[in-house]
Scaffold this motif. Structure first.
Motif, short mmCIF file in Angstrom:
data_model
loop_
_atom_site.label_atom_id
_atom_site.label_comp_id
_atom_site.label_asym_id
_atom_site.label_seq_id
_atom_site.Cartn_x
_atom_site.Cartn_y
_atom_site.Cartn_z
N UNK A 181 61.03 28.02 88.36
CA UNK A 181 62.06 28.40 87.39
C UNK A 181 62.71 27.18 86.74
N UNK A 182 63.19 27.39 85.54
CA UNK A 182 63.95 26.36 84.81
C UNK A 182 63.14 25.08 84.57
N UNK A 183 61.87 25.26 84.29
CA UNK A 183 61.04 24.10 83.97
C UNK A 183 60.38 24.30 82.61
N UNK A 184 60.98 23.71 81.61
CA UNK A 184 60.40 23.71 80.26
C UNK A 184 60.47 22.30 79.71
N UNK A 185 59.50 21.98 78.85
CA UNK A 185 59.38 20.63 78.29
C UNK A 185 59.24 20.77 76.79
N UNK A 186 60.06 20.04 76.06
CA UNK A 186 60.06 20.09 74.59
C UNK A 186 59.54 18.77 74.03
N UNK A 187 58.52 18.84 73.20
CA UNK A 187 58.02 17.68 72.47
C UNK A 187 58.47 17.81 71.03
N UNK A 188 59.19 16.82 70.54
CA UNK A 188 59.76 16.88 69.20
C UNK A 188 59.35 15.64 68.43
N UNK A 204 56.74 26.22 82.09
CA UNK A 204 56.21 26.21 83.45
C UNK A 204 56.91 27.23 84.33
N UNK A 205 57.60 28.20 83.72
CA UNK A 205 58.45 29.11 84.49
C UNK A 205 57.73 30.36 84.98
N UNK A 206 56.51 30.59 84.53
CA UNK A 206 55.78 31.80 84.92
C UNK A 206 54.69 31.53 85.94
N UNK A 207 53.69 32.41 85.95
CA UNK A 207 52.58 32.27 86.89
C UNK A 207 51.47 31.40 86.32
N UNK A 208 51.54 31.08 85.03
CA UNK A 208 50.58 30.21 84.37
C UNK A 208 51.35 29.22 83.50
N UNK A 209 50.69 28.14 83.15
CA UNK A 209 51.26 27.22 82.15
C UNK A 209 51.06 27.87 80.78
N UNK A 210 52.13 27.96 79.99
CA UNK A 210 52.01 28.45 78.63
C UNK A 210 52.68 27.44 77.69
N UNK A 211 52.42 27.61 76.41
CA UNK A 211 53.02 26.70 75.43
C UNK A 211 53.20 27.45 74.13
N UNK A 212 54.05 26.91 73.29
CA UNK A 212 54.28 27.50 71.97
C UNK A 212 54.81 26.41 71.05
N UNK A 213 54.56 26.61 69.76
CA UNK A 213 55.20 25.77 68.75
C UNK A 213 56.60 26.31 68.54
N UNK A 214 57.62 25.53 68.89
CA UNK A 214 58.98 26.05 68.78
C UNK A 214 60.00 24.93 68.89
N UNK A 215 61.18 25.19 68.35
CA UNK A 215 62.34 24.32 68.54
C UNK A 215 63.28 25.05 69.48
N UNK A 216 63.35 24.60 70.73
CA UNK A 216 64.17 25.26 71.74
C UNK A 216 64.78 24.22 72.66
N UNK A 217 65.93 24.55 73.20
CA UNK A 217 66.51 23.72 74.25
C UNK A 217 65.64 23.85 75.49
N UNK A 218 65.36 22.72 76.16
CA UNK A 218 64.46 22.73 77.30
C UNK A 218 65.05 21.88 78.43
N UNK A 219 64.40 21.95 79.57
CA UNK A 219 64.84 21.16 80.72
C UNK A 219 64.76 19.67 80.43
N UNK A 220 63.74 19.29 79.70
CA UNK A 220 63.59 17.90 79.29
C UNK A 220 62.95 17.88 77.91
#
Length: 263
Positions: A181-188, A204-220
């Protein structure tokens, strides 16, 4: 998802080799490549050219299974390469691969290392294989690496797609330790326009690694020029070497870069 056409990928394979040839003109190819431990620049070039020839054979023969790749894995014979010899050899292989890919078109079915493969996989994969190995050689020779932003963004998209495939958990079980939980990474990317087209979120918060093109607040968050983000993601530069700005949980970023192995 790819932002570049099949024809553009074919053209880029040749264009990237042309840029690589310019970078090695008159260079000492015995120089070691820090990002490919154990290889000299000359060995790196033979690996790349051998890989392109292997892909060309896979596509030309519509291979139904993997072909032997020993001819670009054993590099012991290529410790003293001459740019005047290896440069034209690289160009010939790239032209041949691009021509074969164009003749086949993007939708021809054949064996690929991932499921549901078509010719388009090899066009895209060897575009970015060539891009990253050009970076390896360029940086090893002490020169600055530059790359068209459209190509760089497509390279990051491909890395995200391939690096998040579920089979990695079977091959590299330690990657499962990334999920929590609470593991997201933002590349900007700070230098690409439009901004929305140059941001990625790794989830990284689910059962698989997923990704998306997005502007979001992340853990890092990792902020910097697009090409530098690509090189850091591919572990060709560290964030500090690239001058990347890190906001948030830097230890999570380090953990992700350590555990995700692709390319």
């Amino acid at each position: 998802m790819t932002s570049l056409s099949h024809d553009r990928h074919c053209s880029e394979i040749v264009a990237q080799i042309d840029l690589l040839r310019a970078a090695i003109d008159g260079a000492d190819l015995t120089v070691p490549v820090p990002s490919c431990p154990g290889w000299s620049v000359g060995q790196l070039l033979r690996h790349l050219g051998g890989g392109q020839r292997w892909a060309e054979e896979v596509v030309r023969t519509r291979a139904e299974g993997p072909l032997s790749d020993e001819h670009f894995r054993d590099l012991s014979a290529y410790t003293h390469e001459d740019p005047a010899v290896v440069g034209p050899w690289l160009a010939e292989g790239a032209e041949r691969l691009a021509e074969t890919l164009r003749e086949a078109g993007p939708d021809a079915e054949l064996w690929t290392p991932v499921t549901g493969g078509t010719t388009a996989f090899y066009a895209r994969r060897f575009t970015h294989e060539t891009v990253i190995h050009r970076a390896d050689a360029t940086l090893a020779l002490g020169a600055k690496f530059t790359l068209d932003h459209e190509v760089a963004a497509d390279a990051l998209d491909e890395w995200m797609e391939l690096g998040s495939l579920p089979f990695h958990f079977e091959v590299h079980p330690w990657m499962r330790e990334l999920l929590a939980p609470n593991r997201t990474i933002h590349l900007h990317a700070t230098d690409a326009a439009p901004a929305a087209a140059a941001e990625w979120v790794v989830d990284l918060t689910g059962e698989q690694i997923t990704w998306r093109r997005a502007h979001e607040k992340a853990t890092v968050a990792m902020r910097g020029p697009l090409v530098d983000l690509l090189l850091v993601t591919y572990k060709r530069l560290t964030p500090s070497e690239a001058g990347i700005e890190i906001l948030g949980d830097a230890e999570l970023l380090d953990f992700w870069l350590e555990r995700v192995s692709f390319g």
